[in-house]
Design a protein around this motif. Structure first.
Motif, mmCIF file in Angstrom:
data_model
loop_
_atom_site.group_PDB
_atom_site.id
_atom_site.type_symbol
_atom_site.label_atom_id
_atom_site.label_comp_id
_atom_site.label_asym_id
_atom_site.label_seq_id
_atom_site.Cartn_x
_atom_site.Cartn_y
_atom_site.Cartn_z
ATOM 1 N N VAL A 1 0.858 -1.188 0.000
ATOM 2 C CA VAL A 1 0.000 0.000 0.000
ATOM 3 C C VAL A 1 0.897 1.241 0.000
ATOM 4 N N LYS A 2 0.280 2.371 -0.187
ATOM 5 C CA LYS A 2 1.005 3.636 -0.179
ATOM 6 C C LYS A 2 0.599 4.429 1.058
ATOM 7 N N LEU A 3 1.540 4.579 1.982
ATOM 8 C CA LEU A 3 1.305 5.447 3.127
ATOM 9 C C LEU A 3 1.540 6.893 2.691
ATOM 10 N N PHE B 1 3.526 22.206 7.587
ATOM 11 C CA PHE B 1 4.575 21.764 8.496
ATOM 12 C C PHE B 1 5.677 21.017 7.759
ATOM 13 N N GLN B 2 6.905 21.219 8.220
ATOM 14 C CA GLN B 2 8.042 20.496 7.678
ATOM 15 C C GLN B 2 8.177 19.165 8.403
ATOM 16 N N LEU B 3 8.274 18.078 7.633
ATOM 17 C CA LEU B 3 8.391 16.752 8.206
ATOM 18 C C LEU B 3 9.761 16.164 7.929
ATOM 19 N N ALA B 4 10.167 15.235 8.796
ATOM 20 C CA ALA B 4 11.418 14.511 8.620
ATOM 21 C C ALA B 4 11.167 13.044 8.923
ATOM 22 N N ASN B 5 12.038 12.163 8.401
ATOM 23 C CA ASN B 5 11.901 10.750 8.740
ATOM 24 C C ASN B 5 12.442 10.500 10.135
ATOM 25 N N THR C 1 4.527 13.095 1.029
ATOM 26 C CA THR C 1 5.450 11.970 1.033
ATOM 27 C C THR C 1 4.657 10.680 0.905
ATOM 28 N N VAL C 2 5.072 9.826 -0.021
ATOM 29 C CA VAL C 2 4.420 8.536 -0.247
ATOM 30 C C VAL C 2 5.426 7.432 0.045
ATOM 31 N N ILE C 3 5.063 6.540 0.959
ATOM 32 C CA ILE C 3 5.934 5.445 1.372
ATOM 33 C C ILE C 3 5.257 4.128 1.019
ATOM 34 N N THR C 4 5.935 3.279 0.223
ATOM 35 C CA THR C 4 5.399 1.950 -0.062
ATOM 36 C C THR C 4 5.607 1.062 1.162
ATOM 37 N N TYR C 5 4.533 0.421 1.583
ATOM 38 C CA TYR C 5 4.561 -0.316 2.855
ATOM 39 C C TYR C 5 3.840 -1.650 2.670
ATOM 40 N N THR C 6 4.433 -2.716 3.209
ATOM 41 C CA THR C 6 3.804 -4.036 3.198
ATOM 42 C C THR C 6 3.863 -4.627 4.596
ATOM 43 N N ALA C 7 2.743 -5.117 5.090
ATOM 44 C CA ALA C 7 2.681 -5.760 6.407
ATOM 45 C C ALA C 7 2.773 -7.266 6.221
ATOM 46 N N PRO C 8 3.872 -7.896 6.647
ATOM 47 C CA PRO C 8 4.010 -9.351 6.473
ATOM 48 C C PRO C 8 2.957 -10.101 7.291
ATOM 49 N N ALA C 9 2.457 -11.185 6.724
ATOM 50 C CA ALA C 9 1.450 -11.991 7.409
ATOM 51 C C ALA C 9 2.015 -12.589 8.690
ATOM 52 N N ALA C 10 1.137 -12.729 9.681
ATOM 53 C CA ALA C 10 1.469 -13.369 10.963
ATOM 54 C C ALA C 10 2.587 -12.651 11.713
ATOM 55 N N GLN C 11 2.779 -11.365 11.441
ATOM 56 C CA GLN C 11 3.778 -10.582 12.160
ATOM 57 C C GLN C 11 3.151 -9.274 12.648
ATOM 58 N N THR C 12 3.735 -8.719 13.698
ATOM 59 C CA THR C 12 3.282 -7.411 14.170
ATOM 60 C C THR C 12 3.748 -6.357 13.177
#
Length: 232
Positions: A183-185, A192-196, A207-218
């Protein structure tokens, strides 16, 4: 008088020819069998074209809406006979909507004068924590409201993150996404100025961050920092 009798006869004749409505009863549960109370379910009348390459039905009319009761029980009454697209949404928790994130739609048929059975099962999703640190309290001291946090998928829909809490050090959000599904966060702020989390400034207002949540993990948390007001 004969005219009145004729009108009444026609009315009774039409009523006799009208098909009796049908209904549906059943349950709304999670994929692990957990009953879901307070979920919203809608039925939309459908028409499936004879040659639809996607297999996805087109909507015609509706929807008919109900909520699941104790134990996940559900009931629809007074439904015209036909086929319906079923969409279910649980209250804010770990269950994904049945028509969300590219899920294959569920179709149910209703027969005249018959109460059929409907079982709707929702997939479990990942609850992703998103922390926006605000060490200088820029957010709380500013009158600007320009901070957008959420997720998007291939369907081009934006889903705002839920604000869980706000404290002296910042804000904590949460987004529900499918497991093993990129997904795209999205974090956007014209004010406001943001930083990582390493403190490196994020140059763009969005800012668009590609993110994947692995199965069976927090799901790993996402963290950004508000470093100050953005200079116009």
């Amino acid at each position: 008088m004969l005219k009145v009798y004729w009108i009444l006869a026609m009315m009774f004749s039409c009523a006799a020819q009208s098909p009796a409505p049908g209904g549906l009863t059943g349950t709304l549960t999670g994929s692990d069998g957990t009953p879901i109370t307070g979920g919203t379910l809608s039925l939309s009348s459908t028409r499936i074209p004879p040659r639809n390459p996607s297999g996805r039905p087109s909507l015609q009319a509706g929807p008919y809406v109900t909520r699941s009761g104790a134990g996940g029980t559900l009931r629809f009454e007074q439904l015209p006979a036909g086929s319906y697209l079923v969409c279910a949404q649980a209250p804010r928790n770990q269950w994904l909507g049945s028509c969300d994130w590219g899920a294959k739609p569920q179709i149910v048929s209703v027969a005249a004068g018959v109460t059929g059975n409907l079982s709707v099962v929702l997939r479990k999703g990942a609850l992703v924590p998103i922390r926006v640190d605000d060490p200088n309290r820029t957010l709380s001291q500013s009158q600007a409201k320009g901070l957008l946090v959420g997720v998007g998928g291939d369907d081009k829909l934006f889903r705002p993150a839920v604000l869980l809490s706000e404290d002296a050090g910042g804000r904590t959000y949460e987004s529900l996404i499918p497991f093993d599904f990129p997904v795209k966060l999205v974090l956007a702020s014209p004010s406001f100025q943001l930083a990582n989390e390493q403190g490196t400034p994020l140059p763009a207002k969005t800012t668009v961050i590609t993110y994947t949540a692995p199965a069976a993990q927090t799901p790993p948390a996402v963290r950004v920092i508000v470093t100050g007001a953005r200079v116009p």
